[in-house]
Design a protein around this motif. Sequence first.
Motif, PDB file in Angstrom:
ATOM      1  N   CYS A 187     -36.297  -4.540   5.614  1.00  0.00           N
ATOM      2  CA  CYS A 187     -36.604  -3.221   6.170  1.00  0.00           C
ATOM      3  C   CYS A 187     -38.106  -3.147   6.431  1.00  0.00           C
ATOM      4  O   CYS A 187     -38.908  -3.095   5.503  1.00  0.00           O
ATOM      5  N   LEU A 188     -38.497  -3.179   7.705  1.00  0.00           N
ATOM      6  CA  LEU A 188     -39.913  -3.113   8.039  1.00  0.00           C
ATOM      7  C   LEU A 188     -40.415  -1.680   8.059  1.00  0.00           C
ATOM      8  O   LEU A 188     -41.547  -1.403   7.687  1.00  0.00           O
ATOM      9  N   GLU A 189     -39.592  -0.776   8.523  1.00  0.00           N
ATOM     10  CA  GLU A 189     -39.932   0.643   8.541  1.00  0.00           C
ATOM     11  C   GLU A 189     -38.711   1.430   8.111  1.00  0.00           C
ATOM     12  O   GLU A 189     -37.596   1.113   8.501  1.00  0.00           O
ATOM     13  N   ASN A 190     -38.902   2.457   7.320  1.00  0.00           N
ATOM     14  CA  ASN A 190     -37.783   3.289   6.891  1.00  0.00           C
ATOM     15  C   ASN A 190     -37.362   4.194   8.036  1.00  0.00           C
ATOM     16  O   ASN A 190     -38.095   5.094   8.417  1.00  0.00           O
ATOM     17  N   VAL A 227     -31.128   2.341   2.090  1.00  0.00           N
ATOM     18  CA  VAL A 227     -32.013   2.460   0.949  1.00  0.00           C
ATOM     19  C   VAL A 227     -31.111   2.365  -0.277  1.00  0.00           C
ATOM     20  O   VAL A 227     -30.249   3.208  -0.494  1.00  0.00           O
ATOM     21  N   ILE A 228     -31.285   1.321  -1.045  1.00  0.00           N
ATOM     22  CA  ILE A 228     -30.424   1.080  -2.190  1.00  0.00           C
ATOM     23  C   ILE A 228     -31.150   1.543  -3.443  1.00  0.00           C
ATOM     24  O   ILE A 228     -32.222   1.026  -3.773  1.00  0.00           O
ATOM     25  N   GLU A 229     -30.586   2.522  -4.097  1.00  0.00           N
ATOM     26  CA  GLU A 229     -31.181   3.028  -5.329  1.00  0.00           C
ATOM     27  C   GLU A 229     -30.797   2.162  -6.526  1.00  0.00           C
ATOM     28  O   GLU A 229     -31.591   1.968  -7.429  1.00  0.00           O
ATOM     29  N   ILE A 237     -29.765  -3.757 -10.904  1.00  0.00           N
ATOM     30  CA  ILE A 237     -31.091  -3.830 -10.297  1.00  0.00           C
ATOM     31  C   ILE A 237     -31.372  -2.467  -9.677  1.00  0.00           C
ATOM     32  O   ILE A 237     -30.641  -2.013  -8.800  1.00  0.00           O
ATOM     33  N   ASN A 238     -32.412  -1.809 -10.140  1.00  0.00           N
ATOM     34  CA  ASN A 238     -32.807  -0.508  -9.594  1.00  0.00           C
ATOM     35  C   ASN A 238     -33.827  -0.690  -8.481  1.00  0.00           C
ATOM     36  O   ASN A 238     -34.761  -1.478  -8.605  1.00  0.00           O
ATOM     37  N   LYS A 239     -33.620   0.026  -7.400  1.00  0.00           N
ATOM     38  CA  LYS A 239     -34.487  -0.013  -6.213  1.00  0.00           C
ATOM     39  C   LYS A 239     -34.831  -1.448  -5.813  1.00  0.00           C
ATOM     40  O   LYS A 239     -35.996  -1.829  -5.737  1.00  0.00           O
ATOM     41  N   PRO A 240     -33.797  -2.248  -5.551  1.00  0.00           N
ATOM     42  CA  PRO A 240     -34.044  -3.663  -5.248  1.00  0.00           C
ATOM     43  C   PRO A 240     -34.573  -3.886  -3.843  1.00  0.00           C
ATOM     44  O   PRO A 240     -34.291  -3.121  -2.931  1.00  0.00           O
ATOM     45  N   ASN A 241     -35.326  -4.951  -3.686  1.00  0.00           N
ATOM     46  CA  ASN A 241     -35.641  -5.423  -2.345  1.00  0.00           C
ATOM     47  C   ASN A 241     -34.687  -6.584  -2.062  1.00  0.00           C
ATOM     48  O   ASN A 241     -33.883  -6.966  -2.913  1.00  0.00           O
ATOM     49  N   TYR A 242     -34.774  -7.129  -0.883  1.00  0.00           N
ATOM     50  CA  TYR A 242     -33.829  -8.174  -0.484  1.00  0.00           C
ATOM     51  C   TYR A 242     -33.885  -9.391  -1.399  1.00  0.00           C
ATOM     52  O   TYR A 242     -32.866  -9.904  -1.846  1.00  0.00           O
ATOM     53  N   SER A 243     -35.087  -9.852  -1.698  1.00  0.00           N
ATOM     54  CA  SER A 243     -35.183 -11.064  -2.511  1.00  0.00           C
ATOM     55  C   SER A 243     -34.656 -10.837  -3.926  1.00  0.00           C
ATOM     56  O   SER A 243     -34.044 -11.731  -4.510  1.00  0.00           O
ATOM     57  N   LYS A 244     -34.852  -9.650  -4.483  1.00  0.00           N
ATOM     58  CA  LYS A 244     -34.289  -9.349  -5.808  1.00  0.00           C
ATOM     59  C   LYS A 244     -32.763  -9.326  -5.753  1.00  0.00           C
ATOM     60  O   LYS A 244     -32.097  -9.793  -6.683  1.00  0.00           O
ATOM     61  N   ALA A 286     -24.625 -16.446  -1.845  1.00  0.00           N
ATOM     62  CA  ALA A 286     -25.254 -15.223  -2.373  1.00  0.00           C
ATOM     63  C   ALA A 286     -25.576 -14.263  -1.236  1.00  0.00           C
ATOM     64  O   ALA A 286     -25.350 -13.051  -1.347  1.00  0.00           O
ATOM     65  N   LYS A 287     -26.085 -14.788  -0.135  1.00  0.00           N
ATOM     66  CA  LYS A 287     -26.364 -13.934   1.026  1.00  0.00           C
ATOM     67  C   LYS A 287     -25.076 -13.319   1.558  1.00  0.00           C
ATOM     68  O   LYS A 287     -25.051 -12.143   1.915  1.00  0.00           O
ATOM     69  N   GLN A 288     -24.013 -14.110   1.617  1.00  0.00           N
ATOM     70  CA  GLN A 288     -22.726 -13.588   2.080  1.00  0.00           C
ATOM     71  C   GLN A 288     -22.204 -12.513   1.137  1.00  0.00           C
ATOM     72  O   GLN A 288     -21.668 -11.499   1.574  1.00  0.00           O
ATOM     73  N   PHE A 289     -22.366 -12.716  -0.153  1.00  0.00           N
ATOM     74  CA  PHE A 289     -21.952 -11.714  -1.143  1.00  0.00           C
ATOM     75  C   PHE A 289     -22.690 -10.398  -0.902  1.00  0.00           C
ATOM     76  O   PHE A 289     -22.083  -9.328  -0.900  1.00  0.00           O
ATOM     77  N   ILE A 290     -23.985 -10.467  -0.653  1.00  0.00           N
ATOM     78  CA  ILE A 290     -24.775  -9.258  -0.388  1.00  0.00           C
ATOM     79  C   ILE A 290     -24.313  -8.603   0.905  1.00  0.00           C
ATOM     80  O   ILE A 290     -24.132  -7.386   0.968  1.00  0.00           O
ATOM     81  N   ARG A 291     -24.094  -9.402   1.940  1.00  0.00           N
ATOM     82  CA  ARG A 291     -23.614  -8.838   3.213  1.00  0.00           C
ATOM     83  C   ARG A 291     -22.317  -8.064   3.006  1.00  0.00           C
ATOM     84  O   ARG A 291     -22.165  -6.946   3.480  1.00  0.00           O
ATOM     85  N   GLU A 292     -21.377  -8.688   2.297  1.00  0.00           N
ATOM     86  CA  GLU A 292     -20.067  -8.069   2.134  1.00  0.00           C
ATOM     87  C   GLU A 292     -20.084  -6.906   1.152  1.00  0.00           C
ATOM     88  O   GLU A 292     -19.366  -5.934   1.337  1.00  0.00           O
ATOM     89  N   SER A 293     -20.884  -6.988   0.123  1.00  0.00           N
ATOM     90  CA  SER A 293     -20.868  -5.923  -0.884  1.00  0.00           C
ATOM     91  C   SER A 293     -21.766  -4.762  -0.529  1.00  0.00           C
ATOM     92  O   SER A 293     -21.557  -3.650  -1.011  1.00  0.00           O
TER      93      SER A 293
END
Length: 89
Positions: free
Chosen positions: A8-11, A17-19, A33-40, A56-63
Amino acid sequence: METDDWVCLENGEDDYVIERFEVRVKGKKPLVINKPNYSKLVFGSQQYLNIKLEPAKQFIRESVLETPEPLSFDEYWRMRQVLEQHLTK
């Protein structure tokens, strides 16, 4: 400059926005994980599920991105089984 669609470059109103991100597996303490960024998200999921980077990337995409609702344990478990089968090939 190469950009990653997951970053996310700009909100904006179309951005996620994942809390709180939470994964639960029977027999393990939950991953929270609270307020994670992509790498976290990716690193945490990869370590918790003991999977490689691409699954792992696919898991994030799907979930996160491809579902309006959080995954239930049954959905997660089915996804985990598919990922494990894919990794053993």
